[in-house]
Design a protein around this motif. Sequence first.
Motif, short mmCIF file in Angstrom:
data_model
loop_
_atom_site.label_atom_id
_atom_site.label_comp_id
_atom_site.label_asym_id
_atom_site.label_seq_id
_atom_site.Cartn_x
_atom_site.Cartn_y
_atom_site.Cartn_z
N SER A 189 0.86 -1.19 0.00
CA SER A 189 0.00 0.00 0.00
C SER A 189 0.89 1.23 0.00
O SER A 189 2.02 1.20 0.50
CB SER A 189 -0.91 0.02 1.23
OG SER A 189 -1.72 1.19 1.22
N HIS A 190 0.36 2.31 -0.57
CA HIS A 190 1.06 3.60 -0.47
C HIS A 190 0.42 4.48 0.59
O HIS A 190 0.85 5.61 0.79
CB HIS A 190 1.08 4.32 -1.83
CG HIS A 190 -0.27 4.77 -2.30
ND1 HIS A 190 -1.18 3.91 -2.86
CD2 HIS A 190 -0.87 5.99 -2.29
CE1 HIS A 190 -2.28 4.58 -3.19
NE2 HIS A 190 -2.12 5.83 -2.84
N VAL A 191 -0.60 3.95 1.28
CA VAL A 191 -1.30 4.71 2.32
C VAL A 191 -1.24 3.92 3.62
O VAL A 191 -1.89 2.88 3.76
CB VAL A 191 -2.77 4.97 1.93
CG1 VAL A 191 -3.45 5.79 3.01
CG2 VAL A 191 -2.86 5.68 0.59
N LEU A 192 -0.47 4.41 4.57
CA LEU A 192 -0.32 3.71 5.84
C LEU A 192 -1.66 3.55 6.55
O LEU A 192 -1.95 2.51 7.15
CB LEU A 192 0.66 4.46 6.74
CG LEU A 192 0.85 3.94 8.16
CD1 LEU A 192 1.36 2.50 8.15
CD2 LEU A 192 1.80 4.84 8.94
N GLY A 193 -2.53 4.57 6.47
CA GLY A 193 -3.80 4.52 7.16
C GLY A 193 -4.68 3.37 6.71
O GLY A 193 -5.51 2.89 7.48
N GLU A 194 -4.51 2.90 5.46
CA GLU A 194 -5.33 1.80 4.96
C GLU A 194 -4.99 0.48 5.64
O GLU A 194 -5.84 -0.40 5.76
CB GLU A 194 -5.12 1.62 3.45
CG GLU A 194 -5.85 2.63 2.59
CD GLU A 194 -5.72 2.32 1.11
OE1 GLU A 194 -6.46 2.90 0.32
OE2 GLU A 194 -4.85 1.49 0.75
N VAL A 195 -3.74 0.33 6.07
CA VAL A 195 -3.30 -0.98 6.55
C VAL A 195 -2.87 -1.00 8.00
O VAL A 195 -2.60 -2.08 8.54
CB VAL A 195 -2.13 -1.51 5.68
CG1 VAL A 195 -2.56 -1.68 4.24
CG2 VAL A 195 -0.91 -0.60 5.78
N GLN A 196 -2.82 0.16 8.68
CA GLN A 196 -2.23 0.16 10.01
C GLN A 196 -3.04 -0.65 11.01
O GLN A 196 -2.50 -1.14 12.00
CB GLN A 196 -2.03 1.59 10.52
CG GLN A 196 -3.31 2.34 10.85
CD GLN A 196 -3.03 3.76 11.30
OE1 GLN A 196 -2.69 4.63 10.51
NE2 GLN A 196 -3.15 3.99 12.60
N ALA A 197 -4.35 -0.82 10.77
CA ALA A 197 -5.15 -1.66 11.67
C ALA A 197 -5.13 -3.12 11.25
O ALA A 197 -5.77 -3.95 11.88
CB ALA A 197 -6.60 -1.16 11.70
N THR A 198 -4.40 -3.44 10.19
CA THR A 198 -4.36 -4.79 9.65
C THR A 198 -3.04 -5.49 9.90
O THR A 198 -3.00 -6.67 10.26
CB THR A 198 -4.60 -4.76 8.12
OG1 THR A 198 -5.81 -4.08 7.84
CG2 THR A 198 -4.64 -6.15 7.53
#
Length: 303
Positions: A189-198
């Motif tokens: 991902s290029h967006v940390l917010g998309e994956v930080q809860a994953t």
Amino acid sequence: MQGSAIEINALTKDFGSVRAVDTLSFTVEPGVVTGFLGPNGAGKTTTLRMLLGLVAPDSGTATIGGHAYADIERPAATVGAALEAASFHPGRTALDHLRVHAPLVGVSDRRCREVLGHVGLGAASDRRVGGFSLGMRQRLGLATTLLGDPGVLVLDEPANGLDPEGIVWLRGFLRHLAHDEGRTVLVSSHVLGEVQATVDNVVVIAGGRLVHESPLADLVAMAANKVKVVTPDVEGFVRLVRARGWAHETVSGGLMVTGPGPAEVGAAAHGDGLEIHGLSGEGMGLEEVFLKLTDPRRGEVAA
């Protein structure tokens, strides 16, 4: 199915005069979700394409369970990959879409129905894909990667374009595959917010180079606490923070203190008898840490 480790070792790739990947090394372990992060153009997709044998590296190696992808006897039973948005014939049903892929993977019609159930599309198996939402299409794409029951999943931007409900579902599903089933899950991902809860672990690259690799908790710890102190006794607070070795700067109405949290600053002020009119936490967020790691013009972040 138990996953295998992915090992990237000194991987390098040039496209003409552009170095897309530069002596990149990292490891992805089974049983955890690893986020492969970096801005657009950082070299993530090129790295994944080399891992899957779609692009030849100029030097270095990329292996899955110690083997190059081309040397894996039944690759679909080892690795499930989705490197771009899946293409679907709008007139086919979800089940028929999987039936097209099943002979290539070597699985039965029963397996097609099974994976549709896994991704929550069991009730939609006979619906035409042309009527699917983007989230349903993403689920069908994931079902396609799971046909061969692979122990390793490599997913490039899987949350791209999903609505909040779809992102929540994807997070839970990927964590189930890794934590409960022991698979190796690598998500770019290029967006940390998309994956930080994953994700459990993070690999961050910029300009084709590794800039950070750690458990997510270590990246979180890099987000420095900042506390704004509103006080009529600025000089007294300056003496306090200097005595404790806290970094600080003077701002309108008081100080900005870096390091401790609001409770610690308040307790120290009380102990020294200093008057305060307000304390507010203003810590650096994870996205700011990510930007500093991937853009050297924004300054250094201490690891």
